[in-house]
Structure formats: structure tokens, C-alpha cells
Design a protein around this motif. Structure first.
Motif, short mmCIF file in Angstrom:
data_model
loop_
_atom_site.label_atom_id
_atom_site.label_comp_id
_atom_site.label_asym_id
_atom_site.label_seq_id
_atom_site.Cartn_x
_atom_site.Cartn_y
_atom_site.Cartn_z
N LEU A 13 7.67 -2.18 8.92
CA LEU A 13 8.53 -1.01 8.78
C LEU A 13 10.01 -1.39 8.83
CD1 LEU A 13 6.40 1.43 10.89
CD2 LEU A 13 7.02 1.76 8.49
N PHE A 14 10.35 -2.36 9.65
CA PHE A 14 11.74 -2.80 9.74
C PHE A 14 12.17 -3.45 8.42
CE2 PHE A 14 15.07 -5.83 11.22
CZ PHE A 14 15.99 -4.89 11.64
N ALA A 15 11.29 -4.24 7.81
CA ALA A 15 11.61 -4.86 6.52
C ALA A 15 11.85 -3.79 5.45
CB ALA A 15 10.49 -5.82 6.10
N VAL A 16 10.98 -2.79 5.41
CA VAL A 16 11.15 -1.70 4.46
C VAL A 16 12.46 -0.96 4.74
CG1 VAL A 16 10.18 0.52 3.73
CG2 VAL A 16 8.67 -1.45 4.03
N SER A 17 12.75 -0.74 6.01
CA SER A 17 13.97 -0.05 6.38
C SER A 17 15.21 -0.82 5.95
CB SER A 17 13.99 0.17 7.90
OG SER A 17 15.16 0.84 8.29
N ALA A 19 15.48 -2.99 3.47
CA ALA A 19 15.60 -2.92 2.00
C ALA A 19 16.21 -1.59 1.58
CB ALA A 19 14.23 -3.12 1.35
N HIS A 20 15.72 -0.49 2.15
CA HIS A 20 16.27 0.82 1.79
C HIS A 20 17.71 0.98 2.25
CE1 HIS A 20 12.11 1.85 0.85
NE2 HIS A 20 12.62 2.83 0.14
N LEU A 21 18.05 0.39 3.38
CA LEU A 21 19.43 0.44 3.85
C LEU A 21 20.35 -0.30 2.88
CD1 LEU A 21 21.24 1.46 6.16
CD2 LEU A 21 20.87 -0.75 7.28
N MET A 22 19.90 -1.44 2.39
CA MET A 22 20.71 -2.18 1.41
C MET A 22 20.89 -1.35 0.14
SD MET A 22 19.23 -6.03 1.95
CE MET A 22 20.34 -6.78 0.79
N TRP A 23 19.83 -0.70 -0.32
CA TRP A 23 19.93 0.14 -1.52
C TRP A 23 20.85 1.34 -1.25
CZ3 TRP A 23 13.94 0.01 -1.91
CH2 TRP A 23 13.53 -1.26 -2.33
N ALA A 24 20.84 1.84 -0.03
CA ALA A 24 21.73 2.96 0.31
C ALA A 24 23.20 2.56 0.22
CB ALA A 24 21.42 3.46 1.73
N PHE A 25 23.49 1.29 0.43
CA PHE A 25 24.86 0.80 0.32
C PHE A 25 25.17 0.25 -1.07
CE2 PHE A 25 24.48 0.62 5.01
CZ PHE A 25 25.57 1.43 5.30
N GLY A 26 24.27 0.49 -2.03
CA GLY A 26 24.54 0.13 -3.41
C GLY A 26 24.11 -1.26 -3.82
N ARG A 27 23.49 -2.00 -2.94
CA ARG A 27 22.99 -3.33 -3.29
C ARG A 27 21.72 -3.18 -4.13
NH1 ARG A 27 26.24 -7.55 -2.09
NH2 ARG A 27 24.32 -8.65 -2.47
N THR A 28 21.46 -4.16 -4.98
CA THR A 28 20.25 -4.11 -5.80
C THR A 28 19.28 -5.22 -5.43
OG1 THR A 28 21.31 -5.41 -7.54
CG2 THR A 28 21.38 -2.99 -7.76
N TRP A 29 19.35 -5.72 -4.22
CA TRP A 29 18.44 -6.75 -3.75
C TRP A 29 17.01 -6.25 -3.80
CZ3 TRP A 29 14.91 -6.88 0.18
CH2 TRP A 29 14.39 -8.13 0.51
N PRO A 30 16.05 -7.00 -4.19
CA PRO A 30 16.05 -8.40 -4.58
C PRO A 30 16.19 -8.63 -6.09
CG PRO A 30 13.80 -7.69 -4.31
CD PRO A 30 14.68 -6.50 -4.03
N ILE A 31 16.46 -7.58 -6.84
CA ILE A 31 16.60 -7.69 -8.29
C ILE A 31 18.03 -7.31 -8.65
CG2 ILE A 31 15.76 -6.81 -10.50
CD1 ILE A 31 13.12 -6.10 -9.03
N LEU A 54 21.77 8.55 -0.67
CA LEU A 54 21.40 9.31 0.53
C LEU A 54 19.88 9.32 0.72
CD1 LEU A 54 22.61 10.87 2.86
CD2 LEU A 54 22.51 12.93 1.46
N ALA A 55 19.14 9.36 -0.38
CA ALA A 55 17.68 9.32 -0.29
C ALA A 55 17.22 7.98 0.28
CB ALA A 55 17.05 9.57 -1.66
N SER A 56 17.84 6.90 -0.17
CA SER A 56 17.49 5.58 0.36
C SER A 56 17.84 5.49 1.84
CB SER A 56 18.23 4.48 -0.42
OG SER A 56 17.73 4.39 -1.72
N LEU A 57 18.96 6.07 2.22
CA LEU A 57 19.35 6.07 3.63
C LEU A 57 18.34 6.85 4.46
CD1 LEU A 57 21.39 5.25 5.80
CD2 LEU A 57 22.64 7.36 5.27
N ALA A 58 17.89 7.98 3.94
CA ALA A 58 16.90 8.79 4.66
C ALA A 58 15.60 8.02 4.85
CB ALA A 58 16.65 10.10 3.91
N VAL A 59 15.17 7.30 3.83
CA VAL A 59 13.94 6.50 3.95
C VAL A 59 14.16 5.37 4.95
CG1 VAL A 59 12.31 5.01 2.72
CG2 VAL A 59 13.10 7.12 1.66
N ALA A 60 15.34 4.76 4.92
CA ALA A 60 15.64 3.68 5.88
C ALA A 60 15.55 4.20 7.32
CB ALA A 60 17.03 3.10 5.61
N VAL A 61 16.13 5.35 7.57
CA VAL A 61 16.09 5.94 8.91
C VAL A 61 14.66 6.32 9.28
CG1 VAL A 61 16.84 7.92 10.31
CG2 VAL A 61 18.49 6.69 8.88
N ALA A 62 13.93 6.92 8.34
CA ALA A 62 12.56 7.36 8.62
C ALA A 62 11.64 6.18 8.92
CB ALA A 62 12.02 8.17 7.45
#
Length: 143
Positions: A13-17, A19-31, A54-62
Motif C-alpha cells: 500500500l505504501f508503494a502504491v501511495s 506512486a500516486h503521490l508522484m503523479w499528484a505532483f505531475g511526475r510521470t514515473w515510471p513512464i 487531486l484524484a491521484s492525491l486522494a488515492v495516495a492518501v487513501a
């Protein structure tokens, strides 16, 4: 034994969080390409961009919250029935997502080939593992 289950669940869950946090900040890791990333991790038909940040941030927090709940469930003496109820809710959500991932309805909704492959091999099995893990943690609390 319960801390072992909870630790594995938290790591996933931390790994998923993260990744979503990075996407929330506009990163496109790992692609590097946003369109290919969206096709790989979202999978909706004709998707061109990642969902709103914001959706990515919500998933990261969840997902981080779910990981913390998994660790809390490993402690027999904390939380009482309310924590067990929250664990059942998390189990239901993850089991539902895991099962839906194998349905024809979901395949029609998310037809992108990269997503379909990853969903069958990684996303849905991980959700099923997490849902079963929450049920195991609750069982271990009650016994």
C-alpha cells in the motif's frame, strides 16, 4: 504472524501511495510519456492524459491510510470493534476492486492493452491479496 501480514500489506500500500503521490505532483514515473502512463495505469478507452492531480492525491492518501489501518489491525489490544469494522470496509473495497478486475464489464470499460495486461497480472491480484489480508488480520484479532 499478524504483524507479518500487516507489514507486507503496508509495504504494498505504501508503494502504491508513493506512486500516486508522484503523479499528484505531475511526475510521470515510471513512464516518461503521460499518454502511455495513462493507458497503462488508468486504461479507459481513448485516454490521453492522467486523471486530475487531486484524484491521484486522494488515492495516495487513501492507500496510505489503508496501510496504517493494516498495521493498527495487527495490534490485538487497540481500536475495538470500530477498528474491526473499518478493516471489514477496507476488505470489501479491495475485494470488490480485485473481483471487478476480472469481469467482462471492466474489460470493456478499460480496453487499453497495457492496462489489461497489468490489471490481470498485478492490479487485481494485489487488490485481492489486500482484501484477503484485511480479513486475515480481523480473524487474527478475534481469535
Amino acid at each position: 504472524m499478524n504483524m507479518l501480514f500487516a507489514s507486507f500489506m503496508f509495504i504494498g500500500l505504501f508503494a502504491v501511495s508513493i506512486a500516486h503521490l508522484m503523479w499528484a505532483f505531475g511526475r510521470t514515473w515510471p513512464i516518461r510519456d503521460e499518454k502511455l502512463l495513462a493507458q497503462t495505469v488508468v486504461g479507459f478507452k481513448d485516454i490521453e492524459r492522467m486523471p486530475p492531480r487531486l484524484a491521484s492525491l486522494a488515492v495516495a492518501v487513501a492507500t496510505f491510510t489503508a496501510g496504517c489501518f493494516a498495521l493498527a489491525l495487527a495490534d490485538h489490544d487497540s481500536g475495538g470493534w470500530q477498528l474491526n469494522l473499518a478493516g471489514l470496509l477496507f476488505a470489501a473495497v479491495f475485494l470488490a476492486r480485485g473481483i471487478i478486475g476480472y469481469t467482462p464489464w471492466w474489460a470493456a470499460l478499460t480496453p487499453e492493452p497495457n492496462f489489461r495486461l497489468n490489471d490481470r497480472r498485478v492490479y487485481s491480484p494485489l487488490c485481492l491479496f489486500l482484501g484477503i489480508g484485511f480479513l486475515i488480520l480481523i480473524y487474527l484479532r478475534l481469535t
